[in-house]
Design a protein around this motif. Structure first.
Motif, PDB file in Angstrom:
ATOM      1  N   ARG A  29      12.402  30.638  54.652  1.00 16.48           N
ATOM      2  CA  ARG A  29      12.284  31.555  55.801  1.00 16.48           C
ATOM      3  C   ARG A  29      11.257  32.648  55.507  1.00 16.48           C
ATOM      4  N   ILE A  30      11.287  33.154  54.277  1.00 10.57           N
ATOM      5  CA  ILE A  30      10.331  34.206  53.891  1.00 10.57           C
ATOM      6  C   ILE A  30       8.899  33.692  54.015  1.00 10.57           C
ATOM      7  N   ALA A  31       8.651  32.514  53.482  1.00  9.43           N
ATOM      8  CA  ALA A  31       7.281  31.964  53.528  1.00  9.43           C
ATOM      9  C   ALA A  31       6.842  31.753  54.978  1.00  9.43           C
ATOM     10  N   ALA A  32       7.754  31.257  55.818  1.00  8.85           N
ATOM     11  CA  ALA A  32       7.405  31.005  57.226  1.00  8.85           C
ATOM     12  C   ALA A  32       7.138  32.324  57.959  1.00  8.85           C
ATOM     13  N   ALA A  33       7.972  33.333  57.674  1.00 10.21           N
ATOM     14  CA  ALA A  33       7.820  34.620  58.365  1.00 10.21           C
ATOM     15  C   ALA A  33       6.535  35.326  57.934  1.00 10.21           C
ATOM     16  N   ILE A  34       6.216  35.260  56.646  1.00 11.37           N
ATOM     17  CA  ILE A  34       4.975  35.886  56.144  1.00 11.37           C
ATOM     18  C   ILE A  34       3.753  35.256  56.813  1.00 11.37           C
ATOM     19  N   GLU A  35       3.819  33.931  56.996  1.00 10.42           N
ATOM     20  CA  GLU A  35       2.667  33.271  57.616  1.00 10.42           C
ATOM     21  C   GLU A  35       2.521  33.686  59.083  1.00 10.42           C
ATOM     22  N   GLN A  36       3.655  33.698  59.786  1.00  8.31           N
ATOM     23  CA  GLN A  36       3.605  34.068  61.207  1.00  8.31           C
ATOM     24  C   GLN A  36       3.232  35.549  61.373  1.00  8.31           C
ATOM     25  N   ARG A  37       3.812  36.405  60.532  1.00  6.31           N
ATOM     26  CA  ARG A  37       3.625  37.856  60.683  1.00  6.31           C
ATOM     27  C   ARG A  37       2.240  38.305  60.236  1.00  6.31           C
ATOM     28  N   PHE A  38       1.825  37.839  59.058  1.00  8.94           N
ATOM     29  CA  PHE A  38       0.606  38.398  58.450  1.00  8.94           C
ATOM     30  C   PHE A  38      -0.525  37.372  58.308  1.00  8.94           C
ATOM     31  N   GLY A  39      -0.274  36.126  58.727  1.00  7.11           N
ATOM     32  CA  GLY A  39      -1.297  35.095  58.599  1.00  7.11           C
ATOM     33  C   GLY A  39      -1.606  34.765  57.142  1.00  7.11           C
ATOM     34  N   GLU A  40      -0.576  34.886  56.300  1.00  6.94           N
ATOM     35  CA  GLU A  40      -0.793  34.724  54.861  1.00  6.94           C
ATOM     36  C   GLU A  40       0.120  33.616  54.351  1.00  6.94           C
ATOM     37  N   ARG A  41      -0.447  32.690  53.570  1.00  3.27           N
ATOM     38  CA  ARG A  41       0.392  31.617  53.031  1.00  3.27           C
ATOM     39  C   ARG A  41       0.842  31.960  51.626  1.00  3.27           C
ATOM     40  N   ILE A  42       2.136  31.896  51.394  1.00  2.00           N
ATOM     41  CA  ILE A  42       2.653  32.045  50.035  1.00  2.00           C
ATOM     42  C   ILE A  42       3.517  30.837  49.733  1.00  2.00           C
ATOM     43  N   ASN A  43       3.651  30.506  48.455  1.00  4.71           N
ATOM     44  CA  ASN A  43       4.573  29.443  48.069  1.00  4.71           C
ATOM     45  C   ASN A  43       5.981  30.001  48.092  1.00  4.71           C
ATOM     46  N   PRO A  44       6.933  29.271  48.679  1.00  2.04           N
ATOM     47  CA  PRO A  44       8.318  29.744  48.618  1.00  2.04           C
ATOM     48  C   PRO A  44       8.712  30.027  47.167  1.00  2.04           C
ATOM     49  N   GLN A  45       9.258  31.208  46.932  1.00  2.00           N
ATOM     50  CA  GLN A  45       9.634  31.619  45.570  1.00  2.00           C
ATOM     51  C   GLN A  45      11.029  31.097  45.235  1.00  2.00           C
ATOM     52  N   ALA A  46      11.350  31.183  43.965  1.00  2.00           N
ATOM     53  CA  ALA A  46      12.702  30.817  43.535  1.00  2.00           C
ATOM     54  C   ALA A  46      13.697  31.851  44.081  1.00  2.00           C
ATOM     55  N   GLU A  47      14.947  31.490  44.004  1.00  2.00           N
ATOM     56  CA  GLU A  47      16.033  32.377  44.422  1.00  2.00           C
ATOM     57  C   GLU A  47      15.882  33.768  43.798  1.00  2.00           C
ATOM     58  N   ALA A  48      16.066  34.809  44.565  1.00  2.00           N
ATOM     59  CA  ALA A  48      15.961  36.170  44.031  1.00  2.00           C
ATOM     60  C   ALA A  48      16.940  37.070  44.768  1.00  2.00           C
ATOM     61  N   PRO A  49      17.423  38.141  44.101  1.00  2.00           N
ATOM     62  CA  PRO A  49      18.366  39.035  44.778  1.00  2.00           C
ATOM     63  C   PRO A  49      17.738  39.618  46.044  1.00  2.00           C
ATOM     64  N   GLY A  50      18.520  39.669  47.099  1.00  2.00           N
ATOM     65  CA  GLY A  50      18.049  40.292  48.334  1.00  2.00           C
ATOM     66  C   GLY A  50      17.221  39.392  49.222  1.00  2.00           C
ATOM     67  N   SER A  51      17.014  38.126  48.819  1.00  2.00           N
ATOM     68  CA  SER A  51      16.141  37.241  49.613  1.00  2.00           C
ATOM     69  C   SER A  51      16.585  37.127  51.067  1.00  2.00           C
ATOM     70  N   ASN A  52      17.867  37.044  51.252  1.00  2.00           N
ATOM     71  CA  ASN A  52      18.364  36.850  52.614  1.00  2.00           C
ATOM     72  C   ASN A  52      18.048  38.070  53.484  1.00  2.00           C
ATOM     73  N   GLU A  53      18.220  39.269  52.908  1.00  2.00           N
ATOM     74  CA  GLU A  53      17.926  40.486  53.660  1.00  2.00           C
ATOM     75  C   GLU A  53      16.434  40.642  53.911  1.00  2.00           C
ATOM     76  N   ILE A  54      15.654  40.314  52.895  1.00  2.00           N
ATOM     77  CA  ILE A  54      14.197  40.438  53.045  1.00  2.00           C
ATOM     78  C   ILE A  54      13.705  39.455  54.105  1.00  2.00           C
ATOM     79  N   ALA A  55      14.277  38.253  54.112  1.00  2.00           N
ATOM     80  CA  ALA A  55      13.919  37.281  55.160  1.00  2.00           C
ATOM     81  C   ALA A  55      14.243  37.864  56.533  1.00  2.00           C
ATOM     82  N   ARG A  56      15.414  38.455  56.660  1.00  2.00           N
ATOM     83  CA  ARG A  56      15.809  39.016  57.957  1.00  2.00           C
ATOM     84  C   ARG A  56      14.874  40.150  58.369  1.00  2.00           C
ATOM     85  N   MET A  57      14.475  40.982  57.410  1.00  2.00           N
ATOM     86  CA  MET A  57      13.553  42.076  57.732  1.00  2.00           C
ATOM     87  C   MET A  57      12.199  41.523  58.192  1.00  2.00           C
TER      88      MET A  57
END
Lengths: 281, 281
Positions: free
Chosen positions: B9-37
């Motif tokens: 979700r983070i990778a998809a949102a970053i691409e839609q929001r900022f036009g930037e491609r990132i590789n989905p990262q490994a599990e990290a604390p707060g990922s779910n909240e950061i995705a929602r933000m």
């Protein structure tokens, strides 16, 4: 962290923060995050653990996704990596050498410049040289910094906002290379906290939360009770200016804040803002 | 929601929001909240489901736990429950009748009044009648509202900030009974959203995120590319003032914002703020 745990954490935090007892509620969406928000505290000591550049960029992206007044996107974040540059900023601030210890130091800036440039580029008039332009950019920066703090705390980090970058905003602007219509809102130290959270009591919700109309009946009594509650839970370690104002038996929040603003603080900020190009009419 | 899901979700949102491609990262604390933000969007349509008073109070408490400049606690929240009162506020705002549909309507206020009253009560001088006092209270309110929005979204709610409560701030003040040194920052509609999130593209991080020094090289080109990206992903439904400015083939963000501020907006706000007792020197 289980949800029932969150409910108990919420009840404990509400009591410590606002002096209010609630029954732990049943499991609800967002309980864990709400508990963490209630437990928020500022951190000024960090472990040596570094943030990865990827995490920092991700937190900035999450913050910059927060609401922006009229979609104007009037916030910039400057990541101050260079040690000498950070030292030059810290040199403008009394007694805050600990800022040098923070793994990351950011400066959140209000930016009303892009809007004005776009106006020029589009060849449209800009009959809006008044307070609201400055206000919008400042409050945008504040909202983005608040969102950054939420994202950082979700990731297990701790932060300390530094409004003192406005004490000598001219100098800080020069160091950061801020052009006309861009200004520093606040600095932010970020790192993995070395200590646990300590919840600072806040004014009771009876003072700050109103229904339909602003109500300050009993304000003085409410603040006196709050002063006493704080004194009981977390007494101030020192009193400000005892030579000038004497030493109080019970030194509470209201005494501390009144004394803090009994000296002139940041009176130069308005002049700086006008020199950056703003009219505050 | 699993963590690997959050990373995608983070990778998809970053691409839609900022036009930037990132590789989905490994599990990290707060990922779910950061995705929602990252997936944040403003909501203006809500279901009929009501918020419980307990949940609303809890969200206000979480918001009021956010950082406060120098622990000054300069934010008040007014919950506008009375329908006639809400209608009186909405009557000061053009074309926003949908505010009446929101299950909850709050007004976040800056409050520099308590500090001044405490100063009087403590018998200390207050040599701080300048811009920074107003600035601190305004930005405090902005940070608390941003924190409220985070808490609300964590609980599954959707919000819409309404800066237009400042269009006729005198009238809104009167309706809410705001005394000297208290002023409305923004309204906020809150409810359970009737629609899913639609991520609005934002300026690329190359524009808004800087290292060490503010950098606007290639700004015009970056904004042109952003305009084009937005036009491709989410073209504006209508152009502002085509009689005055003509009809553009590609109507982007910069054209829309330049046109929005080609008419005078909220020029009366400074006068109101001064009438509420502030000096903005």
């Amino acid at each position: 962290m289980s949800s029932s745990n969150s409910a108990a954490r919420i009840a404990a935090a509400i009591e410590q923060r606002f002096g209010e007892r609630i029954n732990p509620q049943a499991e609800a969406p967002g309980s864990n995050e709400i508990a963490r928000m209630l437990e928020h505290c500022t951190h000024r000591k960090w472990t040596d653990r570094a943030l990865t550049p990827e995490l920092l960029r991700l937190l900035c992206a999450a913050a910059l996704s927060a609401p922006s007044k009229s979609d104007l996107q009037q916030t910039d974040i400057v990541n101050v990596v260079d040690r000498a540059e950070r030292a030059a900023i810290v040199a403008t601030i009394d007694d805050m050498g600990w800022i040098m210890d923070a793994p990351v130091f950011l400066v959140f800036c209000g930016n009303n410049r892009r809007l004005r440039l776009m106006s020029q580029w589009q060849g449209t008039p800009f009959p809006n040289d008044h307070l609201d332009q400055f206000f919008n950019a400042a409050c945008d920066a504040a909202m983005i910094m608040a969102a950054f703090i939420q994202a950082a705390e979700a990731a297990g980090l701790g932060c300390c906002p530094v409004s003192h970058v406005r004490n000598h905003a001219d100098k800080v602007s020069e160091v950061l290379g801020l052009p006309r219509w861009v200004f520093p809102f606040a600095g932010l130290c970020v790192g993995y906290p070395a200590r646990g959270n300590r919840i600072t009591p806040r004014l009771p919700l009876a003072v700050t939360l109103h229904t339909d109309r602003y109500d300050e009946s009993n304000l003085r009594e409410q603040i006196a009770r709050y002063d006493a509650r704080r004194h009981m839970l977390q007494p101030y370690g020192r009193q400000r200016d005892p030579q000038r104002f004497g030493k109080l038996e019970q030194y509470g929040w209201s005494a501390d804040k009144a004394r803090q603003y009994a000296v002139e603080e940041r009176a130069s900020f308005g002049g700086y803002v006008r020199r950056q190009g703003f009219r505050l009419d």
